[in-house]
Scaffold this motif. Structure first.
Motif, PDB file in Angstrom:
ATOM      1  N   ALA A  10       0.834  -1.207   0.000  1.00 22.47           N
ATOM      2  CA  ALA A  10       0.000   0.000   0.000  1.00 22.47           C
ATOM      3  C   ALA A  10       0.871   1.260   0.000  1.00 22.47           C
ATOM      4  O   ALA A  10       0.561   2.234  -0.702  1.00 22.47           O
ATOM      5  N   ILE A  11       1.955   1.244   0.757  1.00 20.78           N
ATOM      6  CA  ILE A  11       2.892   2.372   0.765  1.00 20.78           C
ATOM      7  C   ILE A  11       3.465   2.561  -0.638  1.00 20.78           C
ATOM      8  O   ILE A  11       3.498   3.672  -1.175  1.00 20.78           O
ATOM      9  N   TYR A  12       3.918   1.486  -1.240  1.00 27.53           N
ATOM     10  CA  TYR A  12       4.513   1.513  -2.568  1.00 27.53           C
ATOM     11  C   TYR A  12       3.533   2.096  -3.595  1.00 27.53           C
ATOM     12  O   TYR A  12       3.866   3.007  -4.348  1.00 27.53           O
ATOM     13  N   LYS A  13       2.319   1.574  -3.619  1.00 27.43           N
ATOM     14  CA  LYS A  13       1.322   2.033  -4.591  1.00 27.43           C
ATOM     15  C   LYS A  13       0.933   3.486  -4.346  1.00 27.43           C
ATOM     16  O   LYS A  13       0.754   4.256  -5.294  1.00 27.43           O
ATOM     17  N   THR A  14       0.797   3.871  -3.088  1.00 34.40           N
ATOM     18  CA  THR A  14       0.440   5.247  -2.758  1.00 34.40           C
ATOM     19  C   THR A  14       1.543   6.200  -3.195  1.00 34.40           C
ATOM     20  O   THR A  14       1.282   7.276  -3.726  1.00 34.40           O
ATOM     21  N   TYR A  15       2.796   5.788  -3.002  1.00 40.81           N
ATOM     22  CA  TYR A  15       3.922   6.601  -3.442  1.00 40.81           C
ATOM     23  C   TYR A  15       3.875   6.792  -4.956  1.00 40.81           C
ATOM     24  O   TYR A  15       4.066   7.898  -5.462  1.00 40.81           O
ATOM     25  N   LEU A  16       3.626   5.724  -5.702  1.00 34.53           N
ATOM     26  CA  LEU A  16       3.575   5.808  -7.162  1.00 34.53           C
ATOM     27  C   LEU A  16       2.444   6.712  -7.646  1.00 34.53           C
ATOM     28  O   LEU A  16       2.544   7.307  -8.716  1.00 34.53           O
ATOM     29  N   GLU A  17       1.389   6.824  -6.842  1.00 31.62           N
ATOM     30  CA  GLU A  17       0.277   7.713  -7.170  1.00 31.62           C
ATOM     31  C   GLU A  17       0.593   9.169  -6.843  1.00 31.62           C
ATOM     32  O   GLU A  17      -0.188  10.062  -7.144  1.00 31.62           O
ATOM     33  N   GLY A  18       1.737   9.417  -6.209  1.00 27.81           N
ATOM     34  CA  GLY A  18       2.156  10.774  -5.879  1.00 27.81           C
ATOM     35  C   GLY A  18       1.474  11.361  -4.654  1.00 27.81           C
ATOM     36  O   GLY A  18       1.493  12.571  -4.452  1.00 27.81           O
ATOM     37  N   LYS A  19       0.868  10.509  -3.844  1.00 27.84           N
ATOM     38  CA  LYS A  19       0.154  10.981  -2.658  1.00 27.84           C
ATOM     39  C   LYS A  19       1.075  11.002  -1.443  1.00 27.84           C
ATOM     40  O   LYS A  19       2.057  10.274  -1.380  1.00 27.84           O
ATOM     41  N   SER A  20       0.733  11.839  -0.464  1.00 27.35           N
ATOM     42  CA  SER A  20       1.507  11.871   0.778  1.00 27.35           C
ATOM     43  C   SER A  20       1.191  10.623   1.596  1.00 27.35           C
ATOM     44  O   SER A  20       0.100  10.059   1.502  1.00 27.35           O
ATOM     45  N   ILE A  21       2.182  10.209   2.380  1.00 31.66           N
ATOM     46  CA  ILE A  21       2.042   8.969   3.140  1.00 31.66           C
ATOM     47  C   ILE A  21       2.383   9.234   4.601  1.00 31.66           C
ATOM     48  O   ILE A  21       3.452   9.750   4.908  1.00 31.66           O
ATOM     49  N   GLU A  22       1.462   8.875   5.480  1.00 36.64           N
ATOM     50  CA  GLU A  22       1.687   8.942   6.918  1.00 36.64           C
ATOM     51  C   GLU A  22       1.131   7.684   7.559  1.00 36.64           C
ATOM     52  O   GLU A  22       0.057   7.227   7.198  1.00 36.64           O
ATOM     53  N   LEU A  23       1.898   7.139   8.480  1.00 32.67           N
ATOM     54  CA  LEU A  23       1.428   6.005   9.263  1.00 32.67           C
ATOM     55  C   LEU A  23       1.466   6.420  10.729  1.00 32.67           C
ATOM     56  O   LEU A  23       2.362   7.148  11.146  1.00 32.67           O
ATOM     57  N   GLN A  24       0.509   5.926  11.494  1.00 31.32           N
ATOM     58  CA  GLN A  24       0.500   6.152  12.933  1.00 31.32           C
ATOM     59  C   GLN A  24       0.510   4.806  13.624  1.00 31.32           C
ATOM     60  O   GLN A  24      -0.178   3.880  13.201  1.00 31.32           O
ATOM     61  N   ALA A  25       1.302   4.724  14.678  1.00 30.99           N
ATOM     62  CA  ALA A  25       1.412   3.468  15.417  1.00 30.99           C
ATOM     63  C   ALA A  25       1.300   3.743  16.906  1.00 30.99           C
ATOM     64  O   ALA A  25       1.933   4.653  17.431  1.00 30.99           O
ATOM     65  N   ILE A  26       0.497   2.924  17.566  1.00 31.46           N
ATOM     66  CA  ILE A  26       0.323   3.021  19.014  1.00 31.46           C
ATOM     67  C   ILE A  26       0.751   1.694  19.614  1.00 31.46           C
ATOM     68  O   ILE A  26       0.181   0.655  19.299  1.00 31.46           O
ATOM     69  N   GLY A  27       1.772   1.713  20.441  1.00 32.94           N
ATOM     70  CA  GLY A  27       2.272   0.502  21.082  1.00 32.94           C
ATOM     71  C   GLY A  27       3.484  -0.068  20.358  1.00 32.94           C
ATOM     72  O   GLY A  27       3.683   0.147  19.162  1.00 32.94           O
TER      73      GLY A  27
END
Length: 85
Positions: A10-27
């Protein structure tokens, strides 16, 4: 628990679409999963000639019980400027 290979894809495909990428992690487990996913996606992107960088910071997430929860925020950026897809 997230499947790290699906998140990486999903990160890879989103990057290829030129969109910004943020992930949030708890724990701790979620942070580990996010880091592994980013590493896998970064490796796949680098073989295609693209390189990303990660900015890590804290973000407060509203929680009905605790008030707020601190999450680790991973912002992925193109090391060579804006990606044009």
């Amino acid at each position: 628990k997230s499947n790290i290979h699906r998140v990486a894809e999903a990160i890879y495909k989103t990057y290829l679409e030129g969109k910004s990428i943020e992930l949030q992690a708890i724990g701790g487990g979620a942070v580990n999963q996010a880091a592994k996913s980013i590493a896998i996606a970064s490796g796949k992107l680098s073989t295609a000639g693209w390189h990303i960088s990660v900015i890590i910071g804290f973000r407060d997430i509203p929680d009905e019980i605790k008030g707020t929860i601190s999450a680790l925020n991973f912002s992925l950026i193109d090391m060579h400027g804006a990606h044009n897809g």
